[in-house]
Scaffold this motif. Structure first.
Motif, mmCIF file in Angstrom:
data_model
loop_
_atom_site.group_PDB
_atom_site.id
_atom_site.type_symbol
_atom_site.label_atom_id
_atom_site.label_comp_id
_atom_site.label_asym_id
_atom_site.label_seq_id
_atom_site.Cartn_x
_atom_site.Cartn_y
_atom_site.Cartn_z
ATOM 1 N N ASP A 58 -5.414 -9.358 -5.213
ATOM 2 C CA ASP A 58 -5.392 -7.896 -5.151
ATOM 3 C C ASP A 58 -5.088 -7.351 -3.757
ATOM 4 O OD1 ASP A 58 -9.029 -7.333 -5.068
ATOM 5 O OD2 ASP A 58 -7.708 -8.572 -3.835
ATOM 6 N N ARG A 59 -4.700 -8.198 -2.833
ATOM 7 C CA ARG A 59 -4.375 -7.767 -1.474
ATOM 8 C C ARG A 59 -3.109 -8.493 -1.011
ATOM 9 N NH1 ARG A 59 -8.038 -5.032 -2.783
ATOM 10 N NH2 ARG A 59 -9.811 -4.237 -1.554
ATOM 11 N N LEU A 60 -2.351 -7.858 -0.110
ATOM 12 C CA LEU A 60 -1.164 -8.507 0.426
ATOM 13 C C LEU A 60 -1.563 -9.736 1.231
ATOM 14 C CD1 LEU A 60 1.859 -8.639 1.014
ATOM 15 C CD2 LEU A 60 1.470 -7.115 2.958
ATOM 16 N N GLY A 61 -2.653 -9.623 2.014
ATOM 17 C CA GLY A 61 -3.099 -10.759 2.809
ATOM 18 C C GLY A 61 -3.392 -11.971 1.953
ATOM 19 N N HIS A 62 -4.049 -11.743 0.807
ATOM 20 C CA HIS A 62 -4.345 -12.850 -0.100
ATOM 21 C C HIS A 62 -3.052 -13.433 -0.686
ATOM 22 C CE1 HIS A 62 -8.497 -10.776 -0.816
ATOM 23 N NE2 HIS A 62 -8.397 -11.345 0.377
ATOM 24 N N ASP B 194 -3.708 -4.592 -7.460
ATOM 25 C CA ASP B 194 -5.088 -4.211 -7.127
ATOM 26 C C ASP B 194 -5.740 -3.362 -8.214
ATOM 27 O OD1 ASP B 194 -4.973 -1.097 -5.383
ATOM 28 O OD2 ASP B 194 -3.334 -2.021 -6.497
ATOM 29 N N ASN B 195 -4.986 -2.949 -9.236
ATOM 30 C CA ASN B 195 -5.572 -2.166 -10.333
ATOM 31 C C ASN B 195 -6.117 -3.134 -11.384
ATOM 32 O OD1 ASN B 195 -5.719 -0.806 -12.972
ATOM 33 N ND2 ASN B 195 -4.888 0.943 -11.858
ATOM 34 N N GLY C 205 2.089 -0.724 -3.999
ATOM 35 C CA GLY C 205 1.001 0.076 -3.439
ATOM 36 C C GLY C 205 -0.299 -0.710 -3.439
ATOM 37 N N LEU C 206 -0.634 -1.360 -2.318
ATOM 38 C CA LEU C 206 -1.824 -2.190 -2.207
ATOM 39 C C LEU C 206 -2.761 -1.610 -1.152
ATOM 40 C CD1 LEU C 206 -0.056 -5.665 -2.240
ATOM 41 C CD2 LEU C 206 -1.279 -4.597 -4.143
ATOM 42 N N PRO C 207 -4.020 -1.948 -1.186
ATOM 43 C CA PRO C 207 -4.959 -1.397 -0.194
ATOM 44 C C PRO C 207 -4.560 -1.712 1.247
ATOM 45 C CG PRO C 207 -6.159 -2.392 -2.019
ATOM 46 C CD PRO C 207 -4.719 -2.738 -2.209
ATOM 47 N N ASP C 208 -3.933 -2.870 1.475
ATOM 48 C CA ASP C 208 -3.589 -3.238 2.851
ATOM 49 C C ASP C 208 -2.096 -3.179 3.129
ATOM 50 O OD1 ASP C 208 -3.774 -6.873 2.503
ATOM 51 O OD2 ASP C 208 -3.092 -5.318 1.135
ATOM 52 N N ALA D 285 -3.984 -5.470 -14.055
ATOM 53 C CA ALA D 285 -4.044 -6.927 -13.903
ATOM 54 C C ALA D 285 -4.525 -7.590 -15.191
ATOM 55 C CB ALA D 285 -4.969 -7.293 -12.738
ATOM 56 N N ARG D 286 -5.555 -7.006 -15.820
ATOM 57 C CA ARG D 286 -6.072 -7.590 -17.070
ATOM 58 C C ARG D 286 -5.021 -7.550 -18.166
ATOM 59 N NH1 ARG D 286 -10.861 -4.925 -15.568
ATOM 60 N NH2 ARG D 286 -10.294 -3.136 -16.878
ATOM 61 N N LEU D 287 -4.256 -6.453 -18.231
ATOM 62 C CA LEU D 287 -3.233 -6.336 -19.271
ATOM 63 C C LEU D 287 -2.175 -7.421 -19.103
ATOM 64 C CD1 LEU D 287 -2.065 -4.764 -21.649
ATOM 65 C CD2 LEU D 287 -0.862 -3.301 -20.006
#
Length: 653
Positions: free
Chosen positions: A41-45, A15-16, A63-66, A20-22
């Motif tokens: 960027d989410r576990l659900g996705h 999610d960062n 460590g993810l938002p969800d 992710a870009r790196l």
């Protein structure tokens, strides 16, 4: 899908955006290797993506938002169809990463601790390891094929002896297979880890369930320190129970982590010394604080602070301790600066570089003037005639120059009664501490002079501030003059805003010391010409908090510490270190934020050329009201456009 058949399908759960870009840049979506990357960027996705099709490997941030922690791993491994999971961790999360491996993760990578090559190699190994483990479960014949194909060391152990090993084992153990097969496998384990490895192997052979994945040290033939990550299992071999072990050499990863931790420890020690010396205004107090702090970090059978008089070209003792006994420094006659290549302290002064002396006695043969301090405190001049005369005396030493405004004001020295008693990294630590010591001694000198000349108190105060500012820039020569230019610009903005003389003076002083926190940052990071790693950028960001700790212990007529602490905050809360916003940021800090950005963009940096004043003004103008105070931005623009202000000189008009 096999690792060599076509593109490897990689699922990145991060999610960062920066991380992710790196990773996207490293893998290049097939452009730099056999990888095709899908990023969520989410576990659900991630769970949805896993349900839509197979993936060869999964890069997972816990460590993810969800979802947070090991539960994230459990939910992914439950529906990943056996695809290997590589956990992405922070630098201080090694324990969590090891727990994740025990819960089913294939490997882990610390963020900021890997490059493109290590990332690609880790993915390939994870896929190959996963396929290998699947093969192991299939049949004994596939175990045998694995030996010649695997990119890891593979062992079959029965009756605690090595029955079979593949060619990669030769590289790891440093011996030919003929000297490996048939030997007790414990012989190849470092003695410190041998009991733990044997215990886990024996428990597994009894049918128990000890950790199947762990790390241990190899006892290599060449005595080179090596770390291995081992994945173990129980198999049938020739009709009998045996152990199967897949070993990966992780020595490089361990060394990288150790280096990072060493840099952080060094920074912490330097910061703590700077804080302890913050209120020391007498040389004697500076000496004693230095001694107490340094002997807690390094061997200090002898501790000497020497002061250099450039005009007289002589070195005199300022503070001397041997075997925890302080000596009267005035008992030591001054030593003349010796010619090029002679004298240990003279070489340090001439070169302005630290020196490690692993053999003190040999070094003394190239020194003209020397004093030996006996245990009874008696001082003897001259060189010993034999090595035996040095028995029980100094055997090795570290010396570091104390630099103030680019000039050597003295030498900081620690001595050991053990031959080769220090490491090279100890010299880097002493060098950082010597820089702080130089500032404190110069500060004490200026304070002493100001007390003697009360009529020049303001000038002495300015001298202290400018010395501290200059000391910061000796650590980062590419930004020399930065704080002075920021101070001139910040004062101009404050005057344009019509602030009081008292407030303007506070802005000036705060600007002159706003980068003091960089004293604790390793010079190799400050002057790095390329992109900083995440770890290095976190260390750089810590300079605002470091400055607050240092300046907070000094009594100023203005809130200097708080202004400096806030100068990287932004109106929209996107700044650091506290994420303050709007009126939570004091006016002085909002002024300094604009002045700091304009000067930095308009000036050269080791990682880029100067962008120019126009670009700098365009930057603050485009973010007026969002990140920067509108009134401050307008005052800055007026200063340049209407009053002809110049960063390196007086106004043109």
């Amino acid at each position: 899908m096999g690792p060599t058949q076509s593109l490897l399908e990689i699922l990145l759960v991060e999610d960062n955006p920066g991380d992710a870009r790196l990773i996207q840049t490293y893998l290049g979506n097939g452009a730099r290797g056999p990888f095709r990357l899908l990023t969520v960027d989410r576990l659900g996705h991630a769970l949805e993506a896993l349900g839509e099709g197979p993936h060869d490997a999964i890069l997972l941030d816990l460590g993810l938002p969800d979802s947070q922690g090991l539960e994230t791993l459990d939910r992914v491994t439950a529906c990943c169809n056996g695809a290997p999971v590589i956990v992405l961790t922070g630098l201080n999360d090694e324990d969590l990463a090891l727990q994740a491996i025990q819960r089913g993760a294939q490997d882990y990578l610390p963020k900021g601790g890997f490059d493109e090559e290590l990332l690609a190699r880790t993915i390939r190994y994870a896929v190959e390891r996963s396929l290998a483990e699947e093969s192991i479960r299939a049949s004994e014949e596939r175990y045998r094929n694995l030996f010649s194909q695997a990119n890891e060391a593979v062992l079959v152990v029965q009756d605690e002896k090595i029955l079979q090993a593949n060619p990669k084992t030769e590289e790891l153990f440093g011996k030919p297979l003929a000297e490996i097969i048939g030997q007790p496998f414990a012989d190849f384990v470092c003695p410190k880890d041998r009991e733990m490895v044997l215990d886990r192997h024996r428990r597994r052979m009894r049918g128990e369930d000890p950790p199947h994945r762990y790390e241990f040290r190899i006892q290599a033939a060449d005595q080179t320190p090596r770390w291995a990550d081992v994945s173990t299992g129980r198999i049938e071999w020739d009709g009998r129970t045996a152990g199967l072990a897949l070993l990966t050499d992780i020595s490089e990863r361990k060394a990288a982590r150790a280096k990072t931790e060493s840099l952080l420890d060094r920074q912490t020690a330097i910061n703590e010394l700077a804080l302890a010396l913050g209120t020391a205004t007498e040389p004697e107090k500076v000496y004693r604080v230095l001694y107490d702090r340094i002997r807690a970090l390094l061997t200090a059978d002898g501790f000497i602070v020497s002061l250099y008089n450039a005009e007289a070209r002589e070195i005199r003792a300022g503070f001397v301790v041997t075997q925890e006994t302080e000596h009267d420094a005035s008992d030591f006659p001054p030593i003349p600066l010796e010619e090029e290549g002679c004298g240990t302290q003279s070489q340090v002064i001439r070169s302005k570089r630290g020196m490690y002396i692993p053999d003190w006695i040999e070094a003394m043969s190239r020194t003209r003037t020397h004093y030996k301090i006996h245990d009874d405190g008696c001082i003897e001049e001259g060189h010993p005639e034999s090595r035996e005369e040095w028995e029980g005396s100094v055997q090795s030493a570290l010396l570091a120059p104390m630099l103030s405004q680019g000039e050597v004001i003295g030498v900081l020295q620690v001595q050991s009664r053990t031959l080769n008693g220090y490491r090279e990294e100890d010299l880097a630590l002493l060098g950082g501490l010597a820089n702080v010591a130089a500032i404190a001694l110069r500060n004490a000198q200026l304070v002493h002079e100001s007390r003697a000349q009360a009529g020049q108190l303001r000038d002495a105060f300015d001298g202290i501030v400018r010395t501290v500012a200059a000391a910061v820039e000796t650590r980062d020569p590419y930004t020399a003059g930065h704080q002075q230019r920021v101070a001139r610009l910040a004062v101009g903005i404050a005057e344009t805003l019509g602030l009081s003389d008292e407030t303007i003076e506070g802005v000036r002083v705060a600007s002159l010391v706003h980068d003091i926190g960089k004293l604790g940052i390793p010079a190799e990071i400050l002057a790095k010409p390329g992109r900083l790693t995440d770890t290095e950028f976190e260390i750089i960001q810590a300079h605002a908090e470091n400055a607050f700790r240092i300046l907070g212990s000094i009594e100023f007529p203005w809130p200097i510490a708080e202004v400096v602490y806030q100068h990287h905050e932004r109106l929209d809360g996107s700044g650091y270190p506290r994420g303050l916003s709007n009126e939570g940021i004091c006016l002085e800090a909002r002024i300094m934020a604009v002045a700091d950005v304009v000067e930095a963009m308009a000036s050269h940096r080791p990682y880029r050329p100067a962008l120019g004043l126009d670009r700098a003004l365009e930057e603050i103008g485009s973010k007026k009201g969002a990140k920067f105070d509108p009134q401050v931005v307008e005052a800055c623009e007026a200063l340049f456009w209407e009053r002809g202000f110049l960063l390196d000189g007086e106004a043109a008009g």
